[in-house]
Scaffold this motif. Structure first.
Motif, PDB file in Angstrom:
ATOM      1  N   GLN A   1      17.544 -25.124 -20.384  1.00 44.12           N
ATOM      2  CA  GLN A   1      17.953 -25.980 -19.876  1.00 44.12           C
ATOM      3  C   GLN A   1      19.034 -24.018 -19.186  1.00 44.12           C
ATOM      4  N   LYS A   2      19.685 -24.720 -17.961  1.00 45.01           N
ATOM      5  CA  LYS A   2      21.044 -23.648 -17.837  1.00 45.01           C
ATOM      6  C   LYS A   2      20.060 -22.794 -17.366  1.00 45.01           C
TER       7      LYS A   2
ATOM      8  N   THR B   1      12.325 -24.010 -15.646  1.00 47.58           N
ATOM      9  CA  THR B   1      12.704 -24.832 -17.519  1.00 47.58           C
ATOM     10  C   THR B   1      11.189 -26.140 -17.561  1.00 47.58           C
TER      11      THR B   1
END
Length: 634
Positions: free
Chosen positions: A379-380, A555
């Motif tokens: 993520q991120k 991702t």
């Protein structure tokens, strides 16, 4: 009839474009009944469906004018399957193959028949698409809703509803009751309030795609003639990535095709179910086999990964399904050294520097391009990109965050949009010197939008001259790529004018309501201007638009269905996998998906500064069980 489109006797048909198919795959291709196909990573699921389509169309097993419908979970998966069928079949045959997403299929039904719904469930014709969030549901339940009637319950009952419970069980958990809920529970009352507010609370309705799916199921339940028309239209139905099917999507398919003569083929891998957070069913294959009396058929070959990677994959697969059968690798190892390893780094900066050097070296040694690699994160992605991009740039390798924004859209989503693909195809034709492939793609795609038959030589010739004239016009008016957003938007509007907005909307109904098409066009203009920055060369700008010379960073969820020579998973730590304990099965499935994108090598990286590895000890134990070693890099 064209010679290329001539019918082939079933017994004379052979696979097209591939050397062979495994025995079970050939059984499915020729099957005359419903099948559920469990196919692991690299088994050739898309190829299986493409070959089955070719067999059905070319042998007349799917007789004209009947069609084949293929519905997928992701837009790019639907596009890839459609493209592969076009490569395998004459245009006259491929023209009877409809490949689309579940969402596009449901929306097309609602747009055609939705105004026949009862008033309670009838959306405004100009409804808007919305994308609700957990926060939006929470605000509705806790702030907008208020107390229910005493006969229903109390305000405390409403406050006790969790967002996931409200969404999965009450809002979309079962088909809509025609007359509403007669004696609603607090959850059902809240769901009805949400539905009525969304349908009738403003000048126009606002619907999410799960809502569209439920309305489509209701209208077909109430309109047997529309249901029967679909059954007559489609001799066969394919469902790809079936493990991620939601209850809404399954109920829609069931309402249309159960009890009819349409033959259904469902393909997927229950070990790759990573969409339970998005309401995927717990076991859609079991429901399908029970309802449609389908025969389950496994595929055993892996055409993607090397034997050593397949061996490690099997250890991971058994953690998800103890009965998992070890696949047979059908490819060879082309690298020396470890096929899989964990690299420990002292800092994210050191990690970025060493990864960039490693990729640069591998590209030279194995004659690979940037798109042969992928950097995956949980993520991120933007946080990782901030450190990784400078290091890769210093090594002379562009790194692109595919999860980043292009205007109002995520870049990876923009590139999968049909409007974006068509526009770039036209620009490639007009602005590049060697445009042969793009000429063919443009003529086929745009000719199809205009309804020009593949054997209509007069219309094909007329359109070819029109396309050639427009390409010359674009080349004269835009000799260099537009460096700013307004100029890029004017160019895109010119191209769209030639394509035909109404034709595009007719072919892709998702563009018909709200401002989605406008978002795509605005994002495409923004991204085109950014791609043209610093260059006056059209080929360089369009290559940058599509990211042809940049290593992708994305991702896990966005990597599904893709494959790469080398997969580098950055950040195997508790910080990235903070929710691991919430659903270990889905998290492990995500880990499995990330691993199985690789053809030759997988590298996991760890940096103590980002987090410990206590919560995800299970994943490290699985890798250790498979013999994967950890190396301290510095």
């Amino acid at each position: 009839m064209s010679v290329l489109a001539r019918r082939v006797r079933p017994e004379d048909w052979t696979p097209i474009g591939v050397d062979e198919l495994e025995a079970n795959a050939m059984t499915v291709v020729r099957s005359a009944g419903n099948r559920s196909v469990i196919a692991g990573p690299g088994a050739g699921k898309t190829e299986l469906l493409a070959q089955r389509a070719a067999y059905l169309l070319q042998t007349g097993t799917s007789p004209a004018p009947q069609r084949i419908l293929a519905i997928s979970f992701k837009r790019d998966a639907a596009s890839n399957l459609g493209a592969r069928v076009r490569k395998r079949c004459h245009r006259q045959h491929a023209g009877r193959f409809d490949s689309m997403t579940f969402d596009a299929f449901a929306k097309g039904l609602l747009d055609r028949f939705g105004q026949a719904l009862p008033e309670r469930w009838r959306p405004s014709p100009d409804y808007e698409i919305m994308f609700p969030t957990d926060r939006g549901y929470r605000d509705f339940l806790q702030q907008s809703l208020g107390a229910p009637p005493k006969s229903v319950g109390t305000f405390a009952d409403i406050m006790a509803l969790t967002v996931k419970q409200f969404e999965r069980r009450h809002l979309f958990g079962s088909p809509l009751p025609v007359d509403g809920w007669s004696e609603p529970s607090p959850g059902e009352w809240a769901a009805d309030q949400y539905w009525q507010s969304s349908l009738h609370g403003g000048k126009k309705s606002h619907l999410s795609f799960p809502m569209i799916g439920r309305l489509a199921e209701l209208l077909l339940r109430l309109n047997p003639m529309a249901r029967d028309a679909l059954r007559l239209t489609y001799s066969h139905l394919f469902m790809d990535e079936f493990q991620d099917t939601t209850q809404v999507q399954y109920d829609l398919v069931r309402a249309i095709f159960l009890g009819g003569s349409t033959i259904v083929t469902a393909v997927g891998d229950n070990k790759q179910q990573i969409m339970r957070w998005a309401m995927a069913m717990d076991d859609p294959f079991a429901a399908f086999d029970s309802d449609f009396k389908s025969k389950r058929t496994p595929l055993y070959n892996n055409y993607r990964s090397s034997p050593e990677l397949v061996r490690i994959q099997h250890v991971l697969a058994q953690a998800l399904d103890a009965k998992s059968v070890k696949p047979v690798s059908k490819t060879s190892a082309t690298i020396s050294g470890d096929s899989c390893a964990i690299w420990d780094f002292s800092s994210p900066e050191r990690e970025a520097e060493r990864l960039a050097a490693f990729v640069a070296s591998e590209m030279k040694v194995h004659d690979l391009g940037p798109r042969d690699f992928v950097l995956l994160v949980r993520q991120k992605a933007a946080d990782y990109a901030a450190v990784l991009q400078p290091a890769f740039a210093a090594a002379g390798i562009p790194l692109r965050n595919e999860a980043g924004q292009a205007g109002a859209m995520m870049l990876q989503e923009l590139l999968a949009e049909e409007a974006s693909e068509l526009i770039i195809s036209v620009l490639r034709l007009a602005m590049t010197k060697r445009a042969g492939r793009h000429w063919t793609e443009c003529q086929e795609a745009l000719g199809s939008l205009r309804g020009i038959g593949p054997d209509d030589e007069i219309e094909q010739d007329r359109f070819a001259k029109e396309l050639d004239a427009f390409a010359m016009h674009l080349g004269r008016d835009y000799p260099t790529p537009p460096p700013a957003g307004p100029a890029a938007r004017k160019l895109i509007d010119d191209v769209l004018g030639f394509i035909g907005r109404s034709r595009l909307v007719a072919a892709h109904p998702v563009y018909g309501q709200g401002d989605w098409l406008e978002k795509v066009l605005t994002s495409a203009a923004t991204h085109l201007a950014q791609s043209a920055s610093g260059t006056s060369d059209w080929t360089a700008a369009l290559d940058s638009y599509e990211g042809l010379h940049a290593i992708p960073l994305m991702t896990i969820h966005k990597s599904k269905g893709l494959e790469y020579h080398t997969v580098i998973f950055v950040g195997l730590d508790d910080g990235a996998w903070w929710s691991f304990s919430d659903d270990q099965v889905e998290a492990t499935a995500g880990f499995f998906v990330a691993f199985t994108r690789a053809k030759q090598r997988v590298v996991f990286t760890y940096c103590a500064r980002r987090g410990t590895r206590t919560k995800i000890a299970t994943l490290y134990e699985l890798l250790a069980q498979a013999g994967v070693q950890t190396f301290k890099i510095g």
